[in-house]
Design an enzyme around this catalytic site. Structure first.
Site, PDB file in Angstrom:
ATOM      1  N   GLY A  54       0.937  -1.053   0.027  1.00  0.00           N
ATOM      2  CA  GLY A  54      -0.076  -0.023  -0.067  1.00  0.00           C
ATOM      3  C   GLY A  54       0.794   1.107  -0.147  1.00  0.00           C
ATOM      4  O   GLY A  54       1.852   1.255   0.685  1.00  0.00           O
ATOM      5  N   ARG A  90      10.114  -0.926  -4.721  1.00  0.00           N
ATOM      6  CA  ARG A  90       8.940  -0.867  -5.631  1.00  0.00           C
ATOM      7  C   ARG A  90       8.766   0.135  -6.408  1.00  0.00           C
ATOM      8  O   ARG A  90       8.939   1.355  -5.766  1.00  0.00           O
ATOM      9  CB  ARG A  90       7.728  -1.461  -4.699  1.00  0.00           C
ATOM     10  CG  ARG A  90       7.514  -2.567  -3.992  1.00  0.00           C
ATOM     11  CD  ARG A  90       6.416  -2.975  -3.539  1.00  0.00           C
ATOM     12  NE  ARG A  90       5.298  -3.407  -4.604  1.00  0.00           N
ATOM     13  CZ  ARG A  90       3.929  -3.320  -4.481  1.00  0.00           C
ATOM     14  NH1 ARG A  90       3.546  -3.205  -3.070  1.00  0.00           N
ATOM     15  NH2 ARG A  90       3.123  -3.743  -5.258  1.00  0.00           N
ATOM     16  N   ASP A 242      -1.649   4.461  -6.178  1.00  0.00           N
ATOM     17  CA  ASP A 242       0.021   4.479  -5.940  1.00  0.00           C
ATOM     18  C   ASP A 242       0.622   5.764  -6.233  1.00  0.00           C
ATOM     19  O   ASP A 242       1.589   5.986  -5.986  1.00  0.00           O
ATOM     20  CB  ASP A 242       0.604   3.166  -6.496  1.00  0.00           C
ATOM     21  CG  ASP A 242      -0.024   2.132  -5.666  1.00  0.00           C
ATOM     22  OD1 ASP A 242      -1.176   1.489  -6.051  1.00  0.00           O
ATOM     23  OD2 ASP A 242       0.539   1.384  -4.866  1.00  0.00           O
ATOM     24  N   ASN A 252      -3.106   2.737 -10.243  1.00  0.00           N
ATOM     25  CA  ASN A 252      -3.424   2.027  -9.130  1.00  0.00           C
ATOM     26  C   ASN A 252      -3.485   0.504  -9.480  1.00  0.00           C
ATOM     27  O   ASN A 252      -3.080   0.088 -10.668  1.00  0.00           O
ATOM     28  CB  ASN A 252      -5.047   2.488  -8.790  1.00  0.00           C
ATOM     29  CG  ASN A 252      -5.187   1.779  -7.463  1.00  0.00           C
ATOM     30  OD1 ASN A 252      -4.585   1.817  -6.373  1.00  0.00           O
ATOM     31  ND2 ASN A 252      -6.678   1.172  -7.012  1.00  0.00           N
TER      32      ASN A 252
HETATM   33  O1  MRU Z   1       0.516  -4.062  -4.651  1.00  0.00           O
HETATM   34  P1  MRU Z   1      -0.271  -3.136  -3.229  1.00  0.00           P
HETATM   35  O2  MRU Z   1      -0.701  -4.143  -2.591  1.00  0.00           O
HETATM   36  O3  MRU Z   1       0.954  -2.352  -2.746  1.00  0.00           O
HETATM   37  O4  MRU Z   1      -1.195  -2.121  -3.797  1.00  0.00           O
HETATM   38  C1  MRU Z   1      -1.865  -1.476  -3.263  1.00  0.00           C
HETATM   39  C2  MRU Z   1      -2.842  -0.525  -3.987  1.00  0.00           C
HETATM   40  O5  MRU Z   1      -2.980  -0.605  -5.295  1.00  0.00           O
HETATM   41  C3  MRU Z   1      -3.588   0.528  -3.319  1.00  0.00           C
HETATM   42  O6  MRU Z   1      -4.667   0.599  -4.139  1.00  0.00           O
HETATM   43  C4  MRU Z   1      -2.759   1.720  -3.283  1.00  0.00           C
HETATM   44  O7  MRU Z   1      -1.399   1.603  -2.928  1.00  0.00           O
HETATM   45  C5  MRU Z   1      -3.464   2.649  -2.542  1.00  0.00           C
HETATM   46  S1  MRU Z   1      -3.093   2.644  -0.640  1.00  0.00           S
HETATM   47  C6  MRU Z   1      -4.060   3.496   0.267  1.00  0.00           C
END
Ligand code: MRU
Length: 358
Positions: A54, A90, A242, A252
């Site tokens: 996240g 990442r 993101d 996202n």
């Molecule tokens: O791959 P992730 O689990 O880190 O991705 C998370 C998302 O895509 C969320 O929608 C994004 O980080 C928003 S967090 C409030």
């Protein structure tokens, strides 16, 4: 927010043990485990393996990663390499770079003996700010839910994708914050939770955290959103992001774009919730957003509980098949009804963002 009735945050510094504590999200929903991070390498690794994930949470983990680096070896060369490794851990979420740059700016003129103290204060401040920002996102988004509720006079059905909940932030979440605020105010809400293949963050994390807070929710197959919208079963969508670039285009979790297209086709408001730490002011062309490609094993294998309640990973693809695992996509601003931020709601456009933030 709560797990088994007890309030938690996703990351914190333990003054007694002098370690950073995280909830290991790779074990959820079946096991709740708090893990210690003692080195910057462990912080980088926990971001890569998605023990923490996240956008806001990985930003905060990077900030604490710098604290851990300083504790290990307060040498400028080591700190510099550590910062690079944290940023690279990442590629899509801009919060990593944002947090590392903020920490280094804060530490740039600090006396060598004071570096650790100031770094720790700043990492804590980043977390406190995120909590406040997410709370404000909730209060701003609540107005939209309230409006729908006042018109409909019945349960507001909200579709969300992936996990932009409190587990993706420090507390409250982004997309879930308006939902939690509405629920606490007694507004009837029900959440359609996309399971979100390949890693199932919707099913594993969003449904789990909504259950723990008592918010009614139903998990749906990742591709079921379209038909639910056609049947009038979705009043609004709220997702996280993101990286939202200067033009208002939104990166996202993979599949967000398709939900936005379906929402547009069905005249359903599609909101994106974000703190300002997720805005990439320097990028103006969405083609320049780096899209993370993860190990294809995340697609070919699934994990769950076996008949003895042990976690087990199984292969679901033909052994010879190849798979491609893109983790994010971009939703063009024209499909976004509005951006819900800590400062208010704005149009997803350069003008909209500028008016709110500059
Ligand atoms: O791959 P992730 O689990 O880190 O991705 C998370 C998302 O895509 C969320 O929608 C994004 O980080 C928003 S967090 C409030």
């Amino acid at each position: 927010m709560k797990i088994k009735g007890k309030n938690y945050r996703t990351i914190w510094y333990d003054e007694n043990d002098q370690v950073v504590k995280i909830i290991d999200q790779t074990k959820l929903p079946h096991k709740f485990e708090v893990k210690n991070l003692k080195t910057v390498k462990e912080a980088v690794n926990s971001i890569k393996t998605m023990e923490v994930r996240g956008a806001p949470l990985i930003g905060a983990t990077a900030a604490y990663g710098i604290v851990l680096a300083i504790m290990e070896n307060n040498d400028p060369k080591f700190i510099k390499i550590s910062c690079e490794n944290l940023i690279k851990s990442r590629p899509t979420a801009i919060n990593l770079k944002w947090a590392v740059n903020r920490m280094m700016k804060k530490l740039s003129d600090v006396n060598h003996n004071e570096v650790l103290k100031i770094a720790l204060e700043e990492a804590k401040l980043i977390c406190e700010e995120d909590v406040k920002f997410c709370e404000n996102i909730g209060l701003n988004g609540l107005k939209i839910i309230n409006e729908i509720y006042n018109k409909k006079k019945d349960t507001v059905n909200i579709l969300t994708h992936c996990n932009a909940g409190w587990l993706a932030t420090i507390d409250w979440g982004t997309a879930t914050s308006p939902i939690y605020h509405a629920h606490k105010k007694g507004i009837k809400v029900h959440v359609w939770v996309d399971e979100t293949r390949p890693r199932n963050q919707g099913a594993y994390l969003t449904s789990y955290e909504l259950n723990e807070e008592g918010v009614p929710n139903t998990i749906i197959a990742d591709n079921a959103g379209g038909i639910l919208m056609q049947k009038g079963k979705v009043d609004m969508c709220i997702v996280g992001t993101d990286r939202t670039i200067a033009t208002g285009d939104v990166a996202n979790k993979i599949g967000t774009y398709l939900k936005a297209l379906a929402a547009k086709d069905n005249n359903i408001p599609f909101y994106v919730a974000l703190p300002s730490s997720t805005i990439d002011w320097e990028t103006n062309d969405f083609k320049n957003i780096p899209i993370e490609e993860r190990n294809s094993e995340e697609l070919s294998h699934v994990e769950g509980l076996d008949e003895n309640n042990n976690l087990k990973k199984v292969l679901i693809y033909p052994k010879k098949s190849k798979a491609m695992n893109l983790a994010f996509d971009v939703t063009p601003a024209k499909y976004v009804t509005g951006l819900i931020t800590e400062k208010g709601i704005c149009e997803a456009s350069k003008d909209g963002l500028k008016k709110l933030f500059k």
